[in-house]
Design a protein around this motif. Sequence first.
Motif, PDB file in Angstrom:
ATOM      1  N   VAL A 163       1.087  -1.149   0.078  1.00 48.19           N
ATOM      2  CA  VAL A 163       0.019  -0.055  -0.052  1.00 48.19           C
ATOM      3  C   VAL A 163       0.814   1.322  -0.124  1.00 48.19           C
ATOM      4  O   VAL A 163       1.713   1.323   0.971  1.00 48.19           O
ATOM      5  CB  VAL A 163      -0.824  -0.113   1.177  1.00 48.19           C
ATOM      6  N   THR A 164       0.595   2.197  -1.147  1.00 44.34           N
ATOM      7  CA  THR A 164       1.407   3.300  -1.040  1.00 44.34           C
ATOM      8  C   THR A 164       0.080   4.369  -1.142  1.00 44.34           C
ATOM      9  O   THR A 164      -0.925   4.459  -1.015  1.00 44.34           O
ATOM     10  CB  THR A 164       2.071   3.481  -2.396  1.00 44.34           C
ATOM     11  N   LEU A 165       0.538   5.836  -1.477  1.00 46.41           N
ATOM     12  CA  LEU A 165      -0.427   6.955  -1.323  1.00 46.41           C
ATOM     13  C   LEU A 165      -0.340   7.806  -2.617  1.00 46.41           C
ATOM     14  O   LEU A 165       0.769   7.939  -2.995  1.00 46.41           O
ATOM     15  CB  LEU A 165       0.015   7.646  -0.174  1.00 46.41           C
ATOM     16  N   SER A 212      11.656   9.101 -12.755  1.00 45.57           N
ATOM     17  CA  SER A 212      10.975   8.657 -11.467  1.00 45.57           C
ATOM     18  C   SER A 212       9.469   9.100 -11.562  1.00 45.57           C
ATOM     19  O   SER A 212       9.487  10.299 -11.554  1.00 45.57           O
ATOM     20  CB  SER A 212      11.737   9.230 -10.378  1.00 45.57           C
ATOM     21  N   CYS A 213       8.710   8.039 -11.822  1.00 43.38           N
ATOM     22  CA  CYS A 213       7.275   8.420 -11.592  1.00 43.38           C
ATOM     23  C   CYS A 213       6.784   8.015 -10.300  1.00 43.38           C
ATOM     24  O   CYS A 213       6.556   6.669 -10.161  1.00 43.38           O
ATOM     25  CB  CYS A 213       6.723   7.954 -12.773  1.00 43.38           C
ATOM     26  N   CYS A 214       6.178   8.871  -9.314  1.00 43.73           N
ATOM     27  CA  CYS A 214       5.646   8.246  -8.066  1.00 43.73           C
ATOM     28  C   CYS A 214       4.087   8.225  -8.007  1.00 43.73           C
ATOM     29  O   CYS A 214       3.334   8.926  -8.586  1.00 43.73           O
ATOM     30  CB  CYS A 214       6.138   9.022  -6.947  1.00 43.73           C
ATOM     31  N   THR A 215       3.530   7.609  -6.991  1.00 42.48           N
ATOM     32  CA  THR A 215       1.989   7.459  -6.850  1.00 42.48           C
ATOM     33  C   THR A 215       1.466   8.772  -6.359  1.00 42.48           C
ATOM     34  O   THR A 215       0.718   9.204  -6.976  1.00 42.48           O
ATOM     35  CB  THR A 215       1.777   6.296  -5.997  1.00 42.48           C
ATOM     36  N   THR A 285       6.355   8.760   1.129  1.00 44.95           N
ATOM     37  CA  THR A 285       6.743  10.182   1.216  1.00 44.95           C
ATOM     38  C   THR A 285       5.332  10.863   1.790  1.00 44.95           C
ATOM     39  O   THR A 285       4.378  10.767   1.182  1.00 44.95           O
ATOM     40  CB  THR A 285       7.132  11.096  -0.047  1.00 44.95           C
ATOM     41  N   LEU A 286       5.169  11.338   3.048  1.00 46.38           N
ATOM     42  CA  LEU A 286       4.290  11.901   3.703  1.00 46.38           C
ATOM     43  C   LEU A 286       3.921  13.296   3.177  1.00 46.38           C
ATOM     44  O   LEU A 286       4.911  14.044   3.109  1.00 46.38           O
ATOM     45  CB  LEU A 286       4.367  11.980   5.271  1.00 46.38           C
TER      46      LEU A 286
END
Length: 449
Positions: A163-165, A212-215, A285-286
């Motif tokens: 689980v990521t955000l 770099s492609c992040c959620t 990363t919050l």
Amino acid sequence: MRIVINTLVLLIFAAMISACNGSDPAAPKNDGSDSTFSGKSELPNVTVLPPAVAPSNETVVLPPQTTTALKDLGPIVWPLPLPEAQPTAAPQAVQVGTRPYYLVDSMSDGPLKTKLKSCANGPFKRTDFAIAHRGAPLEFPVHTKEGYEAAIRMGAGILECDVTLTKDKQLVCRHSQCDLAQTTDVLSNKELAAKCSVPFKPADGAKTASVSCCTYDFTLAEFETLKGKLAGSNPDATKPGEYLKNVADWRTGLYTRGTVMSHAQSIALFDAAGVKMTPELKKITLPPGYTRDNFRQQLVDEYKAAKIDPSKVSIQSDNLDDVLYLIAHEPEFGKGASYLWSPSSTVSDDRLATLYSQGIRTISSAVGNLYDTEKTTNKLIPSAAATKAKKAGFELVGWTMEHDDDVPGENGDDVYGLMDVLANDVGVKGVFSDWVGTTSYYASCMGLK
């Protein structure tokens, strides 16, 4: 003439009804023994009106009697039966596929091979021993609907959603928060690719391509437009489309596009299939104003919203504080939580005792930390760490069998030899696998639950 025609029509209609009601003296009588009528209502009484009588000054001409027999339509049931209701969630038969047989055939002769070959005709069943690692990533893109469904068909009793955000703080299934360029087609969409944290940079001489492609670069709605692909990238790419093309040569590539999943969608899919769930709280990363406690609680709340029994959920994390949070704030979920930790052979009894006193009951470890090789015989044996953990009262889970880093060089002795040691000698309660059909075959054959 009109009277003649009307009379003929009534005579024919009366003859047809008489045949249906069985009033023909030559027709067999229904004595109630025909099971089609058993428990059914009787046919309604039909009153046949007599034909109109022609005036005496007109001649009625009757047609010649037909010699063609009426087609037997079988007994008539009244009222008409309705179609049977179809079950909404019929259990799926477990299909382990061809790989287990290939592995067993490649094994050296011995008791384990003999036992496994004796189970060739099944039956195969779903077991909690068989845990699907990210779905079925040996051939399917990770964390996709298609990969999850393949694992369910192969007998996985427990499935994983890492689980990521997202940018709008929605939970999604992804092994790493910033792996989208390697595991999805994001670079094929110019508009979305422009939003990646690190835009694509082509290979140039000694420099390899980078991106770099992040959620957290995308909203949930944008994330759901992506298609999963087999993990990999082309470091020599000079164009974004080239970066996507790097699939290991031993993969088939037949199932290379998949449907990405939110965490809530994975819950619904797993619940409908009747399987258990093991989500992992990943490093993320919050965003501003959002804490790790918010992340932990949001995950639990999605299970509560879906009315999932906590006993069907084993939340994992390699962050000890995550597990301790669950034990303290969500004890029903906390008691089934799993601490992802691979203890070394020098782990102290005091360290294990402390973890146990904090409420930890399950340790999930890399399989390489759970066994050793006896020097004189090369026989696989439980590791010192595994022996200590079991003695301290912990349940053990191993990861990952048939991992894509190992598969090209493995044979049946490697796979089933290790699995047998983990199950019987180490005493793990389950193993994660990238191709769960192999594990299902073993678990069913050995009578594991």
